[in-house]
Design a protein around this motif. Structure first.
Motif, mmCIF file in Angstrom:
data_model
loop_
_atom_site.group_PDB
_atom_site.id
_atom_site.type_symbol
_atom_site.label_atom_id
_atom_site.label_comp_id
_atom_site.label_asym_id
_atom_site.label_seq_id
_atom_site.Cartn_x
_atom_site.Cartn_y
_atom_site.Cartn_z
ATOM 1 N N CYS A 6 0.717 -1.144 0.233
ATOM 2 C CA CYS A 6 -0.085 -0.171 0.092
ATOM 3 C C CYS A 6 0.825 1.009 0.139
ATOM 4 O O CYS A 6 1.793 1.516 0.606
ATOM 5 C CB CYS A 6 -1.097 -0.018 1.314
ATOM 6 N N ASP A 7 0.763 2.289 -0.742
ATOM 7 C CA ASP A 7 1.468 3.351 -1.132
ATOM 8 C C ASP A 7 1.173 4.459 0.024
ATOM 9 O O ASP A 7 2.132 5.102 0.589
ATOM 10 C CB ASP A 7 1.051 4.243 -2.431
ATOM 11 N N GLU A 8 -0.057 4.695 0.525
ATOM 12 C CA GLU A 8 -0.173 5.716 1.569
ATOM 13 C C GLU A 8 -1.332 5.299 2.408
ATOM 14 O O GLU A 8 -2.005 4.352 2.236
ATOM 15 C CB GLU A 8 -0.744 7.023 0.615
ATOM 16 N N ILE A 9 -1.381 5.889 3.572
ATOM 17 C CA ILE A 9 -2.214 5.750 4.580
ATOM 18 C C ILE A 9 -2.975 7.135 5.265
ATOM 19 O O ILE A 9 -2.214 8.104 4.988
ATOM 20 C CB ILE A 9 -1.782 4.950 5.891
ATOM 21 N N GLN A 10 -4.142 6.935 5.543
ATOM 22 C CA GLN A 10 -4.782 8.051 6.165
ATOM 23 C C GLN A 10 -5.363 7.498 7.423
ATOM 24 O O GLN A 10 -5.886 6.303 7.593
ATOM 25 C CB GLN A 10 -5.940 8.453 5.209
ATOM 26 N N GLY A 11 -5.326 8.083 8.442
ATOM 27 C CA GLY A 11 -6.161 7.593 9.727
ATOM 28 C C GLY A 11 -5.186 8.218 11.020
ATOM 29 O O GLY A 11 -4.567 8.931 10.861
ATOM 30 N N TYR A 12 -5.822 7.948 12.019
ATOM 31 C CA TYR A 12 -5.306 8.415 13.409
ATOM 32 C C TYR A 12 -4.210 7.741 13.893
ATOM 33 O O TYR A 12 -3.580 8.299 14.970
ATOM 34 C CB TYR A 12 -6.392 8.142 14.621
ATOM 35 N N PHE A 13 -3.524 6.898 12.929
ATOM 36 C CA PHE A 13 -2.173 6.145 13.469
ATOM 37 C C PHE A 13 -1.362 7.334 13.899
ATOM 38 O O PHE A 13 -0.637 7.390 14.728
ATOM 39 C CB PHE A 13 -1.666 5.305 12.633
ATOM 40 N N PHE A 14 -1.117 8.163 12.949
ATOM 41 C CA PHE A 14 -0.229 9.420 13.213
ATOM 42 C C PHE A 14 -0.913 10.441 13.904
ATOM 43 O O PHE A 14 -0.136 11.092 14.689
ATOM 44 C CB PHE A 14 0.402 9.835 11.741
ATOM 45 N N SER A 15 -2.092 10.882 13.640
ATOM 46 C CA SER A 15 -2.629 12.112 14.059
ATOM 47 C C SER A 15 -4.201 12.261 13.726
ATOM 48 O O SER A 15 -4.401 11.903 12.562
ATOM 49 C CB SER A 15 -1.794 13.292 13.480
ATOM 50 N N LYS A 16 -4.914 12.803 14.743
ATOM 51 C CA LYS A 16 -6.232 13.243 14.291
ATOM 52 C C LYS A 16 -6.223 14.218 13.405
ATOM 53 O O LYS A 16 -4.887 14.803 13.253
ATOM 54 C CB LYS A 16 -6.997 13.580 15.623
ATOM 55 N N PRO A 17 -7.137 14.655 12.483
ATOM 56 C CA PRO A 17 -7.245 15.903 11.883
ATOM 57 C C PRO A 17 -6.796 17.055 12.518
ATOM 58 O O PRO A 17 -7.274 17.090 13.869
ATOM 59 C CB PRO A 17 -8.572 16.078 11.539
ATOM 60 N N LEU A 18 -5.970 17.959 12.070
ATOM 61 C CA LEU A 18 -5.630 19.302 12.658
ATOM 62 C C LEU A 18 -5.828 20.292 11.911
ATOM 63 O O LEU A 18 -5.753 20.255 10.659
ATOM 64 C CB LEU A 18 -4.080 18.978 12.774
ATOM 65 N N PRO A 19 -6.204 21.280 12.615
ATOM 66 C CA PRO A 19 -6.130 22.964 11.830
ATOM 67 C C PRO A 19 -4.830 23.114 11.355
ATOM 68 O O PRO A 19 -3.719 22.474 11.691
ATOM 69 C CB PRO A 19 -6.634 24.063 12.950
#
Length: 115
Positions: free
Chosen positions: A86-99
């Motif tokens: 898999c090339d990319e990930i999205q999710g809370y593993f690294f961080s929640k959404p941030l301003p």
């Protein structure tokens, strides 16, 4: 294609749910698919979801598409997705959404910590 000449990429979001199907992968000239989080949530424990995700990654890679996994929250999920290519990930593993301001601060701290 006009949009590509302007630097845009064509992505299919939430792949695997709703009206998406494997047929679309061959009919549309996509740059990327984003695998829906509903398939990622139970990885690596759910063998059925694992088989689907691994297969989707393989098919997309053979069609020269970038693959993004949505909803990655654990190190085990990250490891298995890396193993499958898999090339990319999205999710809370690294961080929640941030301003924006907090994202820049977070990013700069990560870069500094990695040096």
């Amino acid at each position: 294609m006009f949009l590509r000449k302007k630097g845009f990429q064509i992505s299919m979001d939430d792949f695997g749910t709703g009206y998406t199907s494997l047929t679309y992968l061959s009919q549309f000239n996509l740059d990327r698919i984003k695998i829906d989080r509903s398939f990622i949530m139970e990885l690596p424990d759910n063998g059925n979801n694992g088989a689907i995700v691994e297969s989707l990654i393989s098919v997309a890679k053979n069609l020269d598409m970038i693959v993004t996994a949505e909803g990655v929250e654990t190190e085990a999920q990250l490891k298995i997705l890396n193993k499958w290519g898999c090339d990319e990930i999205q999710g809370y593993f690294f961080s929640k959404p941030l301003p924006a301001e907090e994202l820049i601060e977070y990013w700069n701290k990560q870069v500094k910590d990695d040096c």
